[in-house]
Write an enzyme that holds these catalytic residues in place. Structure first.
Site, PDB file in Angstrom:
ATOM      1  N   CYS A  48       1.919  33.135  46.631  1.00 12.60           N
ATOM      2  CA  CYS A  48       0.599  32.642  46.243  1.00 12.60           C
ATOM      3  C   CYS A  48       0.655  31.280  45.567  1.00 12.60           C
ATOM      4  CB  CYS A  48      -0.093  33.643  45.325  1.00 12.60           C
ATOM      5  SG  CYS A  48       0.775  33.939  43.771  1.00 12.60           S
ATOM      6  N   ARG A  50       3.633  28.988  45.985  1.00  9.25           N
ATOM      7  CA  ARG A  50       4.667  28.100  46.497  1.00  9.25           C
ATOM      8  C   ARG A  50       4.909  28.359  47.982  1.00  9.25           C
ATOM      9  NH1 ARG A  50       8.691  27.357  43.581  1.00  9.25           N
ATOM     10  NH2 ARG A  50       7.805  28.371  41.753  1.00  9.25           N
ATOM     11  N   SER A 107       8.030  29.441  38.062  1.00 13.46           N
ATOM     12  CA  SER A 107       6.814  30.195  38.358  1.00 13.46           C
ATOM     13  C   SER A 107       5.645  29.713  37.517  1.00 13.46           C
ATOM     14  CB  SER A 107       7.042  31.689  38.097  1.00 13.46           C
ATOM     15  OG  SER A 107       8.017  32.209  38.964  1.00 13.46           O
ATOM     16  N   GLY A 113       8.858  38.419  37.093  1.00 11.92           N
ATOM     17  CA  GLY A 113       9.927  38.990  37.896  1.00 11.92           C
ATOM     18  C   GLY A 113       9.581  39.206  39.359  1.00 11.92           C
ATOM     19  N   GLN A 118       9.987  38.591  46.202  1.00 10.28           N
ATOM     20  CA  GLN A 118       9.526  37.657  47.232  1.00 10.28           C
ATOM     21  C   GLN A 118      10.702  36.947  47.904  1.00 10.28           C
ATOM     22  OE1 GLN A 118       7.015  35.544  44.515  1.00 10.28           O
ATOM     23  NE2 GLN A 118       5.196  36.719  45.042  1.00 10.28           N
ATOM     24  N   GLY A 187      -6.535  45.456  47.792  1.00 11.79           N
ATOM     25  CA  GLY A 187      -5.253  45.150  48.403  1.00 11.79           C
ATOM     26  C   GLY A 187      -4.211  46.158  47.938  1.00 11.79           C
ATOM     27  N   GLY A 189      -0.587  45.275  48.416  1.00  6.96           N
ATOM     28  CA  GLY A 189       0.694  44.615  48.550  1.00  6.96           C
ATOM     29  C   GLY A 189       1.434  44.534  47.223  1.00  6.96           C
ATOM     30  N   MET A 191       1.565  42.123  44.920  1.00  2.33           N
ATOM     31  CA  MET A 191       0.772  41.675  43.778  1.00  2.33           C
ATOM     32  C   MET A 191      -0.170  42.766  43.305  1.00  2.33           C
ATOM     33  SD  MET A 191       0.193  39.185  41.671  1.00  2.33           S
ATOM     34  CE  MET A 191       0.577  37.562  42.332  1.00  2.33           C
TER      35      MET A 191
END
Length: 435
Positions: A48, A50, A107, A113, A118, A187, A189, A191
């Protein structure tokens, strides 16, 4: 072959441009192969905040050009507009950047973390698609180990536990205390999972999870229930009714504008949009009582998160410096090893040729004497080879150390293909060791 990183992040580009550059799904696989067609190895970390391409390349300028043009094509951003926001790291600096990213130092919220997961996902995709070889394998695996060490050995987690944690601080400033309130997470996922886990620890009263794939919403709701928080799964098509029931809405799908002003009734609630591309139309701020924070808004919270643990951040920076030095030293020593092997092999060959000549000239030499002579000659050769081979390994650990290996090959007239042959023969053993 050298490591190259080309990318853009929340530090180098506005969220609006990051939103356009974000690459997922089949488009990510296509971009991976397009770049891999022109470089030795490649991996893409797309999150989200980079988009970074890691590549093993033979030429710096050619690699930068290939990657920049590919990113521009896939994002639809003009190359001249994109390059203003790109950063480039090469060789030692690229390794340092990879380690710093894995530790959470780069970040939006320092120390979070989630980046480790990712990076693992990006690495697995590269492996599955056949775009990762030895060079990236070594760097990424070491980066993941450094990231784990940073989190286990320091208080970096407290310096900024996650993007969600900072977002909840912003939400609490709008709503007041979150204890006992209703939350909707959209969602299922990574995140969203982090959001549910963080909400469960915050004392939230109830969590609803809406997702296009209902079974995943069920699993995520069950994880909240296991923490003692009442939780309900919902099909995504039932989201609208829940939007006006929830006090706090966290959306993490990246599916585009799935929340608009038309769906919301006036009332005190807060929406946290952690998706890229954004899930929420900014115009929802015009709805009475509704607050909204996206990734841009959380930039101001970044400095506050950093201030929580400056000692921990500095400790992680020292870990990165030490680990980079150790990694590069080991890599340089490994790079000169084939030349050392080739040099010793040539010395052994010369010794055996001379012993064969001696046996031919002195056929009546008794076995004991012959053995002693052979051992003496071999010891002399070993002692002569010891100093230059040990010294070249030491020198190889310093920047530019490969030039000493080149000098050895030139001075001793070594077969220029010998080091490569040794490396190829050694590859299966090395891969087994590193896996």
């Amino acid at each position: 072959m050298s490591l190259l990183v080309v990318g853009l992040s929340h530090r180098s580009a506005p969220v609006t441009l990051l939103e356009r550059a974000a690459i997922t799904g089949d488009d990510l696989v296509k971009l991976l192969h397009e770049i891999h067609d022109s470089v030795r190895e490649t991996m893409i970390v797309s999150t989200c905040n980079r988009v970074e391409v890691y590549a093993a390349v033979d030429k710096f300028h050619g690699g930068v050009q290939v990657i920049s043009e590919a990113l521009a094509r896939h994002s639809g951003i003009a190359l001249e507009d994109l390059t203003r926001h790109l950063y480039v790291h090469y060789e030692d600096r690229a390794v340092q950047h990879a380690f710093a990213v894995a530790c959470g130092l780069e970040s939006m919220v320092v120390g979070e973390g989630q980046i480790l997961g990712q990076i693992r996902s990006a690495f697995k995709l590269g492996q599955d698609e056949g775009t990762i070889g030895r060079a990236l394998h070594e760097v990424v695996q070491r980066a993941l180990r450094v990231g784990k060490r940073a989190h286990s050995d320091t208080g970096i987690d407290k310096a900024g536990a996650s993007l969600v944690s900072v977002g909840l601080q912003v939400a609490a400033a709008h709503l007041g205390a979150l204890e006992g309130r209703r939350a909707l997470v959209i969602g299922a996922g990574a995140m969203s999972g982090l959001a549910v886990a963080t909400l469960a620890r915050s004392g939230i009263g109830e969590i609803a999870v809406a997702n296009r794939t209902y079974s995943r919403a069920v699993r995520l709701a069950e994880s909240a229930a296991a923490e003692g928080v009442p939780a309900r799964p919902l099909p995504l098509e039932q989201m609208d009714a829940e939007l006006n029931r929830a006090d706090l809405i966290i959306s993490c799908t990246g599916a585009g504008r799935i929340i608009t002003p038309a769906q919301l009734e006036p009332g005190r609630r807060f929406i946290l949009d952690l998706a890229l591309p954004h899930d929420v139309d900014p115009a929802v701020r015009d709805v009475e009582g509704v607050g909204l924070a996206g990734l841009d808004d959380l930039r101001t919270a970044e400095e506050a998160a950093k201030a929580i643990g400056p000692e921990a951040v500095e400790a992680v920076r020292r870990i990165v410096v030490d680990e980079v030095a150790a990694f590069l030293s080991a890599e340089r020593a490994a790079a000169v090893a084939p030349t050392v092997v080739a040099l010793r092999a040539k010395a052994a060959e010369v010794v055996e040729l001379e012993l064969t000549r001696l046996r031919a000239k002195l056929p009546d030499l008794d076995p004991k004497t012959e053995h002693e002579l052979a051992m003496t000659v071999r010891r002399v050769a070993d002692k002569l080879m010891h100093a230059p081979t040990v010294r070249v390994k030491e020198l190889a650990a310093s920047p530019g150390g490969d030039s000493y290996a080149d000098a050895l090959r030139e001075l001793f007239d070594l077969d220029p293909t010998a080091p490569e042959a040794v490396t190829r023969a050694d590859m299966p053993r090395q891969e087994r060791r590193s896996s």
